[in-house]
Write a protein that holds these residues in place. Structure first.
Motif, short mmCIF file in Angstrom:
data_model
loop_
_atom_site.label_atom_id
_atom_site.label_comp_id
_atom_site.label_asym_id
_atom_site.label_seq_id
_atom_site.Cartn_x
_atom_site.Cartn_y
_atom_site.Cartn_z
N LEU A 198 12.89 29.92 -64.62
CA LEU A 198 13.42 29.97 -64.21
C LEU A 198 14.78 29.74 -63.93
O LEU A 198 14.12 28.47 -64.04
N THR A 199 16.34 29.90 -62.82
CA THR A 199 17.14 28.36 -62.68
C THR A 199 16.80 27.66 -61.87
O THR A 199 17.16 26.99 -60.97
N GLY A 200 15.93 28.21 -60.80
CA GLY A 200 15.17 27.79 -59.63
C GLY A 200 14.82 28.96 -58.72
O GLY A 200 14.72 30.51 -58.99
N PRO A 201 14.08 28.61 -57.28
CA PRO A 201 13.41 29.33 -56.23
C PRO A 201 14.88 29.94 -55.71
O PRO A 201 13.60 31.52 -54.91
N GLU A 202 15.84 30.35 -56.02
CA GLU A 202 17.13 31.46 -55.34
C GLU A 202 15.96 32.61 -55.44
O GLU A 202 16.87 33.37 -55.31
N VAL A 203 15.84 32.64 -57.09
CA VAL A 203 15.99 33.75 -57.86
C VAL A 203 15.07 34.63 -56.98
O VAL A 203 14.96 35.99 -56.65
N VAL A 204 13.79 34.29 -57.10
CA VAL A 204 12.37 34.94 -56.43
C VAL A 204 13.39 35.10 -54.73
O VAL A 204 12.70 36.36 -54.15
N ASP A 205 14.03 34.14 -54.44
CA ASP A 205 13.65 34.05 -52.86
C ASP A 205 15.29 35.50 -53.04
O ASP A 205 15.51 36.51 -51.47
N SER A 206 16.09 36.08 -53.79
CA SER A 206 17.32 36.46 -53.39
C SER A 206 16.37 37.87 -53.79
O SER A 206 16.80 38.98 -53.60
N MET A 207 15.80 37.52 -54.88
CA MET A 207 15.30 39.41 -54.79
C MET A 207 14.33 39.97 -53.93
O MET A 207 14.63 40.93 -53.64
N ALA A 208 13.54 38.73 -53.21
CA ALA A 208 12.62 39.32 -51.90
C ALA A 208 13.14 39.90 -51.15
O ALA A 208 12.68 40.79 -49.85
N SER A 209 14.91 39.30 -50.51
CA SER A 209 16.00 39.27 -49.80
C SER A 209 16.33 41.13 -49.85
O SER A 209 16.38 41.99 -48.90
N ALA A 210 16.99 41.11 -51.05
CA ALA A 210 17.10 42.68 -51.54
C ALA A 210 16.57 43.90 -51.38
O ALA A 210 16.49 44.66 -51.33
N PHE A 211 15.28 43.54 -52.24
CA PHE A 211 14.32 44.27 -51.83
C PHE A 211 14.13 44.51 -50.24
O PHE A 211 14.21 46.00 -49.87
N ARG A 212 13.74 44.39 -49.03
CA ARG A 212 13.73 43.96 -48.62
C ARG A 212 15.06 44.83 -47.86
O ARG A 212 15.21 46.29 -46.91
N ALA A 213 16.04 44.31 -48.05
CA ALA A 213 17.78 44.72 -47.24
C ALA A 213 16.70 46.74 -48.05
O ALA A 213 17.52 47.39 -46.85
N ALA A 214 16.67 47.28 -48.97
CA ALA A 214 17.29 48.23 -49.83
C ALA A 214 16.09 49.25 -49.07
O ALA A 214 16.28 50.21 -48.83
N GLU A 215 14.51 48.40 -48.73
CA GLU A 215 13.76 48.80 -47.99
C GLU A 215 14.09 49.78 -46.99
O GLU A 215 13.74 50.69 -46.56
N ALA A 216 14.49 48.83 -46.15
CA ALA A 216 15.43 48.70 -44.57
C ALA A 216 16.17 50.05 -44.39
O ALA A 216 16.15 50.74 -43.74
N ALA A 217 16.85 49.96 -45.88
CA ALA A 217 17.99 50.62 -46.08
C ALA A 217 17.79 52.23 -45.92
O ALA A 217 17.98 53.03 -46.26
N GLY A 218 16.39 52.76 -46.15
CA GLY A 218 16.02 54.36 -47.13
C GLY A 218 16.33 53.84 -48.60
O GLY A 218 16.85 55.59 -48.90
N ARG A 219 16.59 53.35 -49.34
CA ARG A 219 17.83 53.67 -50.29
C ARG A 219 15.80 54.12 -50.92
O ARG A 219 14.81 53.18 -51.46
N PRO A 220 16.32 55.29 -52.62
CA PRO A 220 15.00 55.35 -53.25
C PRO A 220 14.33 54.57 -53.80
O PRO A 220 14.17 53.23 -53.57
#
Length: 320
Positions: free
Chosen positions: A145-167
């Motif tokens: 990967l280009t760096g740790p920011e890739v997995v950090d961003s993925m984790a944040s995006a999943f948490r946000a989508a889960e909190a929003a109740g998205r499918p």
């Protein structure tokens, strides 16, 4: 100079190939996740290797979900699911893989059981940058990967989508898109895939495969995966894709999603319920929808907006 530049661009565009007769390493980022409320388990992946959607994921509703990548040991999928099905914990499965695989230093994988417990692993010799992040209901991991920011961003995006109740599928796609936006696989893009399982949710109820989607070779594999996902959901799971239960605007004027709307309106005290499997957005539904909008001081129109859908879900969730 023109010839050299052309050759360089062709090199960048060329697919990943093995140089030593061995399969190319899956320079990959993936997510393994679950939805304990709705019973989903799934894996989504993007890689600079064709076939990543076939090689990396495994999932079974009665066992769990696994992603295997880097110098992927695909036997982990079968063995891991068998151990989970037999009652072994993800940590025990991980320990067994580490103990028995002589190439473990080059591996990367994540194991999740049907209780949503997760055990990720990144070997010391996985090509940099390599690492993982995990939390409740998910693990994200990647290598080259280009760096740790890739997995950090993925984790944040999943948490946000889960909190929003998205499918659930949209949560997986949100993680992949965030990883790519943060840099992704530093060699480029090629293949992607998504595997989602839920007990009895397969075609005609005959198995547990809710969605098994692959993009083998595309310049924007995640966007192509998203397009295919939307087509799949529109055809096979419209009641969980469109409002009121999903997140997409109602573009199909008839189907199971309209039956779901009619029954939610009836629970809210407007109109009559139905046991039909296919309903039309017609005189049975539109007056009830408008009555609900008026009762809730919402704009009155013959359209199911996200605001109306959210209010409808809120009102009916508080009623038996």
């Amino acid at each position: 100079m023109r010839i050299r530049l052309t050759s360089f661009l062709l090199l960048l565009a060329a697919p990943a190939v093995a140089q030593d007769g061995n399969p190319p390493s899956l320079s990959t980022f993936s997510i393994v996740a679950c939805d304990p409320v709705n019973g989903f388990l799934g894996v989504a992946v993007q890689s600079r290797v064709v076939g990543a959607g076939s090689i990396v994921p495994a999932a079974a509703a009665d066992a769990g979900a696994i992603a295997t990548q880097a110098a992927a040991n695909v036997s982990f999928k079968r063995r891991g699911l068998e151990m989970l099905r037999a009652g072994r914990s993800p940590e025990e499965v991980r320990a067994e893989f580490v103990r028995t695989d002589p190439g473990i230093a080059r591996r990367q994988f994540a194991v999740m059981d049907k209780q949503c417990r997760v055990a990720p692993f990144t070997g010391d010799s996985a090509q940099a940058w390599a690492g993982h992040r995990s939390g409740p209901n998910f693990s994200v991991q990647g290598n080259i990967l280009t760096g740790p920011e890739v997995v950090d961003s993925m984790a944040s995006a999943f948490r946000a989508a889960e909190a929003a109740g998205r499918p659930f599928g949209e949560r997986l796609l949100a993680a992949l898109k965030a990883g790519q936006a943060a840099g992704g696989d530093k060699r480029g893009r090629q293949g992607a895939g998504m595997l989602i399982v839920k007990a009895g949710a397969g075609y005609g109820g005959g198995d547990d495969v809710y969605a098994d989607l692959h993009v083998e070779d595309a310049p924007e594999p995640i966007l192509e995966l998203e397009r295919v996902y939307n087509v799949w959901m529109t055809l096979f799971h419209p009641d969980e894709h469109f409002l009121p239960n999903g997140s997409q605007a109602v573009t199909a004027p008839g189907g199971p999603h309209i039956c779901a709307l009619r029954n939610l309106l009836a629970r809210a005290g407007h109109g009559t319920p139905t046991e039909a499997q296919f309903c039309a957005f017609d005189e049975e539904v539109i007056p009830a929808l408008k009555a609900f909008q008026r009762a809730q001081n919402l704009p009155v129109r013959a359209a199911l907006t996200p605001e109306t859908a959210a209010r409808l879900r809120q009102v009916t969730s508080a009623r038996p």
